[in-house]
Structures are given as C-alpha cells and as structure tokens.
Design a protein around this motif. Sequence first.
Motif, PDB file in Angstrom:
ATOM      1  N   LYS A   1      20.337  28.961  37.463  1.00 37.30           N
ATOM      2  CA  LYS A   1      20.264  30.193  36.676  1.00 37.30           C
ATOM      3  C   LYS A   1      19.399  29.998  35.435  1.00 37.30           C
ATOM      4  O   LYS A   1      18.660  30.907  35.027  1.00 37.30           O
ATOM      5  CB  LYS A   1      21.670  30.638  36.262  1.00 37.30           C
ATOM      6  N   LEU A   2      19.495  28.835  34.834  1.00 37.96           N
ATOM      7  CA  LEU A   2      18.698  28.566  33.636  1.00 37.96           C
ATOM      8  C   LEU A   2      17.205  28.596  33.957  1.00 37.96           C
ATOM      9  O   LEU A   2      16.415  29.233  33.252  1.00 37.96           O
ATOM     10  CB  LEU A   2      19.065  27.208  33.041  1.00 37.96           C
TER      11      LEU A   2
ATOM     12  N   ASP B   1      15.686  32.215  34.967  1.00 40.15           N
ATOM     13  CA  ASP B   1      16.143  33.323  34.131  1.00 40.15           C
ATOM     14  C   ASP B   1      15.033  34.296  33.756  1.00 40.15           C
ATOM     15  O   ASP B   1      15.256  35.249  33.001  1.00 40.15           O
ATOM     16  CB  ASP B   1      16.802  32.790  32.853  1.00 40.15           C
TER      17      ASP B   1
ATOM     18  N   LYS C   1      12.521  33.723  31.933  1.00 42.55           N
ATOM     19  CA  LYS C   1      11.975  33.437  30.607  1.00 42.55           C
ATOM     20  C   LYS C   1      11.043  32.231  30.695  1.00 42.55           C
ATOM     21  O   LYS C   1      10.798  31.689  31.766  1.00 42.55           O
ATOM     22  CB  LYS C   1      13.110  33.175  29.623  1.00 42.55           C
TER      23      LYS C   1
END
Length: 386
Positions: A196-197, A200, A202
């Motif tokens: 998920k990190l 994300d 980003k």
Amino acid sequence: MSRIVLHLPGNGFHSNVSARKRREYLENFRDWITPLATAGFPVAPSFQGIDLKIAGVHELSFAGVDLLSAPFAHTLPSLYEQHPVHRGHAEWLFRRGAKGSAPGTFVSEFDIPRRNIIPWRDNILFALPAQTIGYSECSTGDVNPGADVNKYEAIRFHDKTIVPMRGVGEAQKAFFIWQRVWTDEALEVAMAEIAKLVNDGKDEVYVLFLDLEAPLVGSHHGIEVWQKYFAAIRESNLAQHFIPFKEAAAIWRSRAVDVEGPAYPLFSRQLGAKWTGLHPQLDYLMRVSMLPEAKTDREQAALSLVTTSDPLSAMDRKLRHSIWVEGDLGKLEIGYDQTIISVALAVMDAIKSRQSSITALRSIQLDEDGKWFANKNADVLEEMQG
C-alpha cells in the motif's frame, strides 16, 4: 510510485529486553548482522558506539549495509545539550559515537537536539511525528501550540535535513501483530501494508522504522523474525521498492524546505510517561544534574551509563508493571531488566563520590547474566583513556 527506507535502530541497552536475552543478543551479535547484509535489498540499521564495543564488532563489519552513525550511548540529548554542566557530555556522545557509512544519523529516541551538536554535516535525521507536539516560540519566552511536522516531507535545520517518518503506522502495526502471532495470514497482511505504501500514487520516500530488538520483546522467534520478514519482502516482489540510504538522502535534501520562524519546535518530543512521568524518574534526573562534569574519555563513557534513557524507561515499566500479550507459543512479557537500573545507579553513586566506576560495576550484586553485562561495561571503561 513511492519508495521505502527500512530503518532498524538497534539498542543493546533496550530496557524491555531481559538480562538473559540481552546477553545472548550481544554475545551472538554477528549472527544478527548476517540477515542485514544478506537481506537482498537495502536496509539501514544503527547502533550506539558502546553497543559495538561490548559486542566486539567494528563499523567495518557492516560491509554492504547502510549503517547510520549514532551517539556513543542511548541518551535523550534534549535533557543535556543545554545543561550548564553536562552540555559538553552531550557533544561528546555524538563526537565519539558510531561513525556509520551512510549519510544519516540516528538520534536516540528520535530526540533531536536543538543545538547543532552532531558533527556530521549534511546528514539526515529522523523525526517521530506520532510523538511530537508542535509549538511555536514567541517573544515573551512562552509557547504557542499549532505547528505540525507532518506537513513537511523534509526540513532544513542547521546543516542537517530532518525527515518526519510519517505514514508508516499501519505497516508497523502489521509487523508487530505478525511477529507475535506468527501466521502466514498475518505475514501476508504485513506485506500488503508495505505494498500500500509503494502503490499509494504518491512520490514519497517513506521511512519504515522498526526496532532491531523488537523480536526479543514482542515475539517468541528472535532473529528468525528478520530472516522470514526479509524473505517475504523478496518473495512478494517488494524488494525493488526499498532504496539505498544515499539515494534517499539525495531526494530528501532536494525536497527540504526552510520553515518560517524557528524550526526546532516542530521536533519537540513527548517525554511524558515513559521517561519523566513518575517522581522516581524526576528524582533520578535531578541526581544526574548534580553530578560533576566529565572531563576524560573514561569519565564521559562512565557518565553515559547514567545519562542513557534506558534506566528511565526501565523504571517506568517496573513501577507500572509488566504488560502481557498473547503470542503463538504462549504469553509474552513486556517488562524491564533490573540490570539496566542497577548499572546506572552504581555508576551514578561512584561518580558522585569520585570513586572508580569500574570497581562499582564489577561489585554489583546481580544474577549471572546481569553480572556479565556489568563486567562488559567495565571492560569498555578500562579500554577508554582515563
């Protein structure tokens, strides 16, 4: 797509580790280096200088690992960096600490000193946003709350760059659950949180930070936790998203900003319950504040056994009692090691009475494992120039 730096700060004085496990850990310290060096992706551990001396390991033993520099002992620098007597001690702790090979410095308890006492220029320091209380200074000497370190990806401070370790709480939580329950399902969840990190949407460089000794406190499986965790990262095709510290440092420096007004209030730590929440802890700190100035390297090293934060956290758990959690092989105790308190008090009394700290350490009445640790600290002091 975001990337990750895996930061694994080690602390041989960790107050929640039992005397027996501490001895086994430090006696077999090289075994703990092997999983770091063979992880298959970059990892960034750190160790206090005194830990490496006790373990008989040199910084050069970490070839191929992004080793961060760290102070000589696990102190709370904010308590001493402006002290009228011990400010020089705070500077000595960093000057004589572990040098490292990566352009980053671990600050004990992520307690960033407001003075520029860390000698390594351009290094990265990490802030702990979950336990900071932002405030702003005003002309009257009072404070105004409201500043928020979480708003920043990186902040310029003195000649350093401060990186808030934001956004990784769920990945940490999943790791701690898995190492305790030790099921494939829990490990899959831990990997999913890392995924998920990086997915994300980003372009961040996250700092996933986990105590290297975590498996000695919250798991029945010790070093095997890291072996299995690293293997799962490789097998989940996540290793490619962990980047070398030098590469991360360049990104953070390029994105660092200057904040309006003084930056230090952004990093103010909650010392609260764990270190200063009980009267015996405050009494301890007042006694430390009245000790004479350390002048030689041996005196500084002896004082470091007193100014370390671990006696305070050990007192906290001793007074508030152990916490018990369910593990896959039975209950796990999050307690304290009396050795840490006894070593600090013995050396404190020796310094106060201007007696030999080495003799005090070798005379402590402890069990076999506690005596081993006290004698190892005495050995370190003997190696220092008197």
